[in-house]
Design an enzyme around this catalytic site. Sequence first.
Site, PDB file in Angstrom:
ATOM      1  N   HIS A 237       0.881  -1.167   0.000  1.00 21.33           N
ATOM      2  CA  HIS A 237       0.000   0.000   0.000  1.00 21.33           C
ATOM      3  C   HIS A 237       0.924   1.225   0.000  1.00 21.33           C
ATOM      4  O   HIS A 237       1.882   1.269   0.775  1.00 21.33           O
ATOM      5  CB  HIS A 237      -0.866  -0.029   1.263  1.00 21.33           C
ATOM      6  CG  HIS A 237      -2.009   0.930   1.222  1.00 21.33           C
ATOM      7  ND1 HIS A 237      -1.836   2.294   1.238  1.00 21.33           N
ATOM      8  CD2 HIS A 237      -3.338   0.720   1.149  1.00 21.33           C
ATOM      9  CE1 HIS A 237      -3.021   2.875   1.171  1.00 21.33           C
ATOM     10  NE2 HIS A 237      -3.948   1.949   1.121  1.00 21.33           N
ATOM     11  N   ARG A 259      -5.573  10.074  -1.395  1.00 24.62           N
ATOM     12  CA  ARG A 259      -5.066  10.380  -2.740  1.00 24.62           C
ATOM     13  C   ARG A 259      -6.230  10.581  -3.695  1.00 24.62           C
ATOM     14  O   ARG A 259      -6.201  11.465  -4.541  1.00 24.62           O
ATOM     15  CB  ARG A 259      -4.165   9.247  -3.239  1.00 24.62           C
ATOM     16  CG  ARG A 259      -2.803   9.237  -2.587  1.00 24.62           C
ATOM     17  CD  ARG A 259      -1.936   8.128  -3.149  1.00 24.62           C
ATOM     18  NE  ARG A 259      -2.455   6.812  -2.827  1.00 24.62           N
ATOM     19  CZ  ARG A 259      -2.858   5.911  -3.703  1.00 24.62           C
ATOM     20  NH1 ARG A 259      -2.784   6.156  -4.988  1.00 24.62           N
ATOM     21  NH2 ARG A 259      -3.315   4.740  -3.318  1.00 24.62           N
TER      22      ARG A 259
END
Length: 574
Positions: A237, A259
Amino acid sequence: MLERLKTDILILGSGGAGLFAALHAHKANPQLAITVATKGLVGKCGCTRMVQGGYNVALNPGDSVERHFMDTIEGGKWLPNQALAWTLVEKAVERVHELENEIGCFFDRNPDGTLHGKAFAGQTFDRTVHKGDLTGIEIINRLMEQVWARPIRRLEEHRAVALVPAKDGKSLAGVLMVDIRSGLFRFVEAKAVLLGTGGGPTMYRYHTPSGDKSMDGLAMALRAGLPLRDMEMVQFHPTGLLAGPDTRMTGTVLEEGLRGAGGQLLDGAQRRFMADYDPKLERATRDVVSRAIYAEMRAGRTTPNGGVYIKMGHLGPEKVAKQFKGMVERCADCGFDLAGGLVEVVPTAHYFMGGLVCNVDTSTELPGLYVAGEDAGGVHGANRLGGNGVANSTVFGAIAGDTMPEWIGRNPGHRAPDEDVLAAELERAQHPFARKGGDLNRLRETLLDSMWDDVGVIRDKAGLQRGLVKLDAIEAELLATGVADGERAFNLTWHDWLNLRSLIKVSKVIAGAALKRENSRGAHFRADFPGEGDLATSQFTIARQRGAKLEISDAPVEFTIIKPGETLLKDAAE
Ligand SMILES: Cc1cc2nc3c(=O)[nH]c(=O)nc-3n(C[C@H](O)[C@H](O)[C@H](O)COP(=O)(O)OP(=O)(O)OC[C@H]3O[C@@H](n4cnc5c(N)ncnc54)[C@H](O)[C@@H]3O)c2cc1C
């Protein structure tokens, strides 16, 4: 020293896979004695509880199981076993209805009453069903209550250490376990056993899974001579929290939504760098963003703790604080201002796509042994879509729960264990008590660094070979290192030792499989073979221990439903 128990079904692990299997097996045949044995406490351990984002399911208008399937296959870079992937997407619909209507979960809803689906990277539809950002707690708490309400035996804080075959070697007889509380050994004879110990790549410097996971299931399967596939596929991740070496918060996930909402990644000099790597910038997929961050780190353009920054403040601190309350609070606990300032992040090992080879009904090559959840290989191929992890464990856990009683009906009776193997495994588990105590912490640190540096986000032949040499040395040192305190009850140093042994064993398989795959697919990236190779002739790796030798071979992916270049969607343009 050894107590013997008997049960009809033994389930190893109490995550989504284990608990669903227990409930379904009990429903299929309430007369069967079912035992859930788990390293932690039921409902409090494993990663299903940690699920934040949610559960992928094709429910809402505009979506379809075909679309979910195509996303899964394309996300997995054409390596998934298509029959397993199809079962995942098809049965996820049933499981979510069961979770809501029978298990008692509440998921967030749209104003019109349909289930709310979040957007998750790599998917063409917003299908990630959730309960705020605490989906795993909702699922596991409700499952736990349902298990408690039934006559299902629980062996908590019990660690499985070996799969013991029957006398004739042709099937599984049971599992050797250590009762962590008393230090006593228990051999649990069972007609059918589910391996649901949840993988968990905790052998990397930065990692997200729960501390009770140390790849024990795959290490045991390997020792039993069973085939493991896709073992090179470790998902990183991109944004693990980097809060310094002295806190276990380092490595924990800062969710992808940051994000997605417009968060920016900056190098140590506060320059936004994603444009150098991908036109989608920070919204590129997990593997691309992880590699970009790792490349910045290798180039030395890092923050004080050696990572990069994530910046959210330009989106408005108040808005960020409202939208990402949990994340903002977690960062504040570690002294960072996520809403208005900069937070240091680093790629973190999150999920293990590799696992034990199995059939759609969760059966394995060894009669009597079943596998589900993160221990099973082949569902995700080279990449797991966010939201497909908990779907995987609940779908295949339920299938295992349906299959095992049926198999027991056809294969009644316990099978006497091979006493020689049992005796050898007892001795093996006590190996460290016959040796002088040493510095396990230093060994663990060396393992974490070796895997991170040489078998991590970006790999090449020289690094992998170097990694394998280091792993041999770490293993040799572990075997020469003992546990100073001979007390067996709650001897966590002993369990640290056993954790390390499993982690090292599986790390060697990861490195070996990564060396074997001479192309770059999904989570596996070889700097010396950056191309993805020909999709139509895709191969997957298979690792198997034969005596002292670890064999790594490959086999062709069978495109049983769809071939590269084709689609199941009627209107692909749409
Ligand atoms: C922080 C985090 C967030 C995540 N978010 C998502 C998400 O939003 N969506 C999604 O789909 N997936 C997510 N995942 C992945 C998902 O949690 C897992 O894929 C899934 O829950 C695994 O389920 P499981 O039943 O296989 O294993 P787990 O739930 O991990 O359970 C494993 C069980 O095995 C037990 N065990 C381990 N070793 C032994 C042993 N030797 N003997 C006996 N018992 C043993 C453990 O104690 C535990 O009870 C996330 C993972 C993490 C770490």
